[in-house]
Write a protein that holds these residues in place. Structure first.
Motif, PDB file in Angstrom:
ATOM      1  N   CYS A 143      38.601 -31.586 -17.278  1.00 17.83           N
ATOM      2  CA  CYS A 143      37.815 -31.551 -17.881  1.00 17.83           C
ATOM      3  C   CYS A 143      36.791 -31.212 -18.284  1.00 17.83           C
ATOM      4  O   CYS A 143      36.172 -31.928 -17.597  1.00 17.83           O
ATOM      5  N   PRO A 144      36.797 -29.113 -18.050  1.00 20.63           N
ATOM      6  CA  PRO A 144      35.830 -29.191 -17.530  1.00 20.63           C
ATOM      7  C   PRO A 144      34.496 -29.509 -18.481  1.00 20.63           C
ATOM      8  O   PRO A 144      33.589 -28.745 -18.588  1.00 20.63           O
ATOM      9  N   GLY A 145      34.881 -29.930 -19.587  1.00 21.90           N
ATOM     10  CA  GLY A 145      33.245 -30.255 -20.737  1.00 21.90           C
ATOM     11  C   GLY A 145      32.887 -31.411 -20.491  1.00 21.90           C
ATOM     12  O   GLY A 145      31.840 -31.687 -21.249  1.00 21.90           O
ATOM     13  N   ALA A 146      33.479 -32.085 -19.175  1.00 21.21           N
ATOM     14  CA  ALA A 146      32.635 -33.464 -19.759  1.00 21.21           C
ATOM     15  C   ALA A 146      31.277 -33.385 -18.642  1.00 21.21           C
ATOM     16  O   ALA A 146      31.557 -32.561 -18.076  1.00 21.21           O
ATOM     17  N   ARG A 147      30.021 -33.512 -18.660  1.00 24.10           N
ATOM     18  CA  ARG A 147      28.881 -34.528 -18.190  1.00 24.10           C
ATOM     19  C   ARG A 147      29.275 -35.279 -17.219  1.00 24.10           C
ATOM     20  O   ARG A 147      30.351 -36.119 -17.155  1.00 24.10           O
ATOM     21  N   ARG A 148      28.962 -34.298 -15.678  1.00 18.20           N
ATOM     22  CA  ARG A 148      29.925 -34.766 -14.323  1.00 18.20           C
ATOM     23  C   ARG A 148      27.971 -35.339 -13.735  1.00 18.20           C
ATOM     24  O   ARG A 148      27.366 -34.517 -13.870  1.00 18.20           O
TER      25      ARG A 148
END
Length: 352
Positions: free
Chosen positions: A106-111
């Motif tokens: 999920c590269p687009g998730a806020r981390r």
């Protein structure tokens, strides 16, 4: 909107509870326990699974082993994160390879980074120079087949975008410059969080109803530490004895990594007026349940949790003088963090 929490310790799970009732309230929550050993129990996660008011999905992934099975497990984590497609990915330790597997999914998730205790404010004792960090990252990338960072400062990876910690003004250089917000005590005073904590305590075999009566909570260091410093053991024994003789309820909690050594083999304490908190129960579970207690411990994150989130508790530190000073830089820096938030050393039993 949904949040995927990756937790490798009970502390991360506890802080996740607060975030569920704070900034991520109203979202769908999935708690993923990573690096789980066979037979290992997480009482908070179990409480989330059994509590009728909990709608948190709990998933467990085992510890990474040899390269082949580890690669398959990491791909499974990536696929799980991709299918869930969370808006936020929250991690308690950004050195974990499983975190980067989830990021791949999920590269687009806020981390978001979740406080990891003293390591959020002090560099690790095994911190390495940058070139060693880069070499370690390169070797792990070859081993596991995905990009992995190995920051010396927990939370200091480029993958982490923001953070929730106990002491925003005290964070180490790896977190400075990122948006850092405080974990707020009202999130943990929430009725739902209290219910989960009480259920977790019962699952561990501890009567949570006794928390209101506790007047002294002693958090014991590892048994090896007690053996190495007999003066510290004697001071802790004297504290327990003094308060028990006053008629106070005294609670003792052994170190969770103490190997299950019975309490009576670690300390000589009165039989009356003393209760034992199960070693494997995260002491943070007691944060919403204690009121009016004195909490005393050595080098433990729990002191920061208690002073930042606790309800009318007094927090003090104890450490033999020989564990401070020359050659003990990490200990001294940890106690400097304590003292900056009002956790003073306890000088003697009378002052307690």
């Amino acid at each position: 909107m949904s949040t995927l929490f990756l937790a490798s310790t009970p502390l991360h799970v506890f802080f996740s509870l607060g975030l569920m009732r704070g900034p991520f309230k109203g979202q769908a929550h999935t708690l993923v326990l990573i690096d789980q050993r066979p037979g290992e129990r997480d009482y908070i996660a179990e409480a989330l699974e059994t509590c009728s008011t909990s709608k948190v999905r709990v998933v467990r992934f085992p510890a990474l082993k040899s390269i082949g099975p580890a690669r398959r497990l990491l791909r499974e984590i990536s696929d799980f994160a991709a299918a869930l497609a969370p808006s936020t990915l929250a991690i308690g330790n950004d050195r974990r390879t499983e975190f980067y597997a989830a990021v791949r999914g999920c590269p687009g998730a806020r981390r978001t980074y979740i406080d990891d205790g003293l390591y959020s404010y002090l560099p690790r004792q095994d911190a390495q120079p940058v070139w060693r960090q880069n070499l370690s990252s390169w070797r792990r990338r070859l081993k596991y087949g995905l990009h992995v960072e190995r920051p010396s400062e927990i939370g200091g990876s480029q993958a982490v975008q923001d953070a929730y910690v106990l002491l925003p003004e005290q964070v180490h250089s790896g977190l400075r410059g990122k948006p850092v917000q405080p974990l707020r005590p009202e999130w943990f005073a929430d009725t739902w969080v209290r219910e989960i904590c009480m259920t977790a305590a019962v699952a561990a075999g501890f009567d949570a109803a006794r928390c209101e009566a506790i007047r002294l909570l002693l958090l014991l260091p590892h048994p090896r530490f007690l053996q190495a410093y007999p003066d510290l053991r004697q001071r802790i024994e004297a504290l327990a004895r003094t308060h028990a003789e006053r008629g106070d309820v005294v609670a003792l909690k052994a170190h969770p990594a103490g190997g299950g050594i019975p309490l009576h083999r670690q300390l000589s304490v009165p039989a009356q007026g003393v209760v034992e908190v199960p070693a494997r129960l995260p002491v943070e579970v007691l944060v919403p349940l204690l009121s009016g207690a004195l909490v005393v411990g050595t080098l433990t994150t729990a002191l920061l949790s208690m002073v930042s989130l606790g309800n009318r508790v007094t927090v003090r530190s104890v450490l033999p003088q020989s564990a401070r000073g020359a050659g003990r830089r990490y200990n001294d820096r940890a106690f400097a963090v304590y003292e900056s938030v009002g956790i003073r050393p306890i000088d003697d039993e009378a002052r307690a």
